[in-house]
Design a protein around this motif. Structure first.
Motif, short mmCIF file in Angstrom:
data_model
loop_
_atom_site.label_atom_id
_atom_site.label_comp_id
_atom_site.label_asym_id
_atom_site.label_seq_id
_atom_site.Cartn_x
_atom_site.Cartn_y
_atom_site.Cartn_z
N UNK A 1 -84.75 -92.41 50.27
CA UNK A 1 -84.71 -90.96 50.40
C UNK A 1 -85.83 -90.22 50.72
N UNK A 2 -86.51 -90.15 48.76
CA UNK A 2 -87.30 -89.31 48.51
C UNK A 2 -88.69 -89.70 49.07
N UNK A 3 -88.93 -90.66 49.95
CA UNK A 3 -90.42 -91.02 50.33
C UNK A 3 -90.06 -90.97 51.89
N UNK A 4 -89.06 -90.41 52.35
CA UNK A 4 -88.15 -89.79 53.66
C UNK A 4 -87.78 -90.98 54.44
N UNK A 5 -87.04 -92.28 53.91
CA UNK A 5 -86.64 -93.26 54.36
C UNK A 5 -85.41 -93.18 54.48
N UNK A 6 -84.21 -93.99 55.49
CA UNK A 6 -82.66 -93.33 55.21
C UNK A 6 -82.99 -95.32 55.33
N UNK A 7 -81.71 -95.73 54.00
CA UNK A 7 -81.24 -97.08 54.13
C UNK A 7 -79.96 -97.16 54.64
N UNK A 8 -79.29 -96.11 54.97
CA UNK A 8 -78.44 -96.82 55.41
C UNK A 8 -77.70 -97.93 56.49
N UNK A 9 -78.31 -98.04 57.68
CA UNK A 9 -77.89 -99.38 58.67
C UNK A 9 -78.49 -100.57 57.38
N UNK A 10 -79.43 -100.62 56.37
CA UNK A 10 -79.18 -101.84 55.32
C UNK A 10 -78.37 -101.88 54.10
N UNK A 11 -77.90 -100.59 54.50
CA UNK A 11 -76.54 -101.08 52.71
C UNK A 11 -75.94 -101.95 52.53
N UNK A 12 -75.36 -102.29 53.75
CA UNK A 12 -74.64 -103.67 53.62
C UNK A 12 -75.02 -104.48 52.74
N UNK A 13 -76.21 -105.06 53.52
CA UNK A 13 -76.76 -105.89 53.17
C UNK A 13 -77.63 -106.36 52.36
N UNK A 14 -77.85 -104.49 51.73
CA UNK A 14 -78.20 -105.01 50.25
C UNK A 14 -76.82 -104.80 49.37
N UNK A 15 -75.97 -105.06 49.61
CA UNK A 15 -74.62 -105.36 48.93
C UNK A 15 -74.64 -106.45 48.53
N UNK A 16 -74.93 -107.51 49.94
CA UNK A 16 -74.29 -108.71 49.82
C UNK A 16 -75.65 -109.83 48.93
N UNK A 17 -76.89 -109.03 48.98
CA UNK A 17 -78.01 -109.20 48.63
C UNK A 17 -78.24 -109.58 46.67
N UNK A 18 -77.73 -108.40 46.44
CA UNK A 18 -77.27 -107.73 45.27
C UNK A 18 -76.91 -108.67 44.78
N UNK A 19 -75.24 -108.78 45.34
CA UNK A 19 -73.77 -110.09 44.66
C UNK A 19 -74.51 -111.30 44.71
N UNK A 20 -75.15 -111.99 45.69
CA UNK A 20 -75.64 -113.13 44.87
C UNK A 20 -76.35 -113.01 44.25
N UNK A 21 -77.82 -112.40 43.65
CA UNK A 21 -78.08 -112.16 42.74
C UNK A 21 -77.38 -111.94 41.60
N UNK A 22 -76.29 -111.85 41.14
CA UNK A 22 -75.31 -111.21 40.29
C UNK A 22 -74.65 -112.43 39.48
#
Length: 143
Positions: free
Chosen positions: A122-143
């Motif tokens: 966001x600080x760089x001007x990009x909105x990650x909301x379209x990939x939020x669910x995917x980020x959550x899933x990937x982070x869950x796998x990394x844990x």
């Protein structure tokens, strides 16, 4: 033109051969091309960017992403490129958005918190909301 997302990761819209020299002068060590070839008639071919990067002593990696979305191999390839990147990395696509999305997915796959990634993007001007669910899933796998 090069938007700082973190101290070591920058995103940009389509770059040209002369931008490669600017990137080298700015201390980048790697360029990641996230744009598929022939996406539009006005884009500089990846082979020309690759040749300019080699001439400037920069590593070049192509991980094309279409508007169809992200595949696991792309996330893995981006994570591996970022992991081996020694210094500042510049990733580009048509607008910088797909590159930033892929950076966030790659970092989440390595355990980074989606909220932290979203703030930096966001600080760089990009909105990650379209990939939020995917980020959550990937982070869950990394844990």
């Amino acid at each position: 033109m090069f938007r700082m997302v973190t101290d070591t990761f920058y995103a940009a819209p389509q770059i040209t051969v002369s931008d490669v020299a600017d990137a080298a002068d700015a201390g980048f060590s790697m360029i990641i091309n996230n744009r598929p070839e022939d996406e539009s008639a006005d884009q500089t071919p990846g082979s020309e960017i690759a040749a300019a990067a080699a001439a400037a002593g920069l590593e070049y990696v192509a991980i094309p992403v279409t508007h169809a979305g992200f595949a696991e191999w792309q996330v893995t390839a981006m994570a591996e490129a970022l992991d081996k990147g020694d210094g500042k990395v510049l990733a580009y696509c048509r607008s910088g958005t797909r590159s930033t999305f892929l950076w966030a997915l790659a970092r989440a796959s390595r355990g980074a918190h989606p909220a932290t990634l979203a703030e930096k993007a966001s600080d760089a001007g990009y909105d990650l909301s379209p990939v939020t669910a995917m980020m959550d899933m990937l982070r869950g796998r990394a844990s």
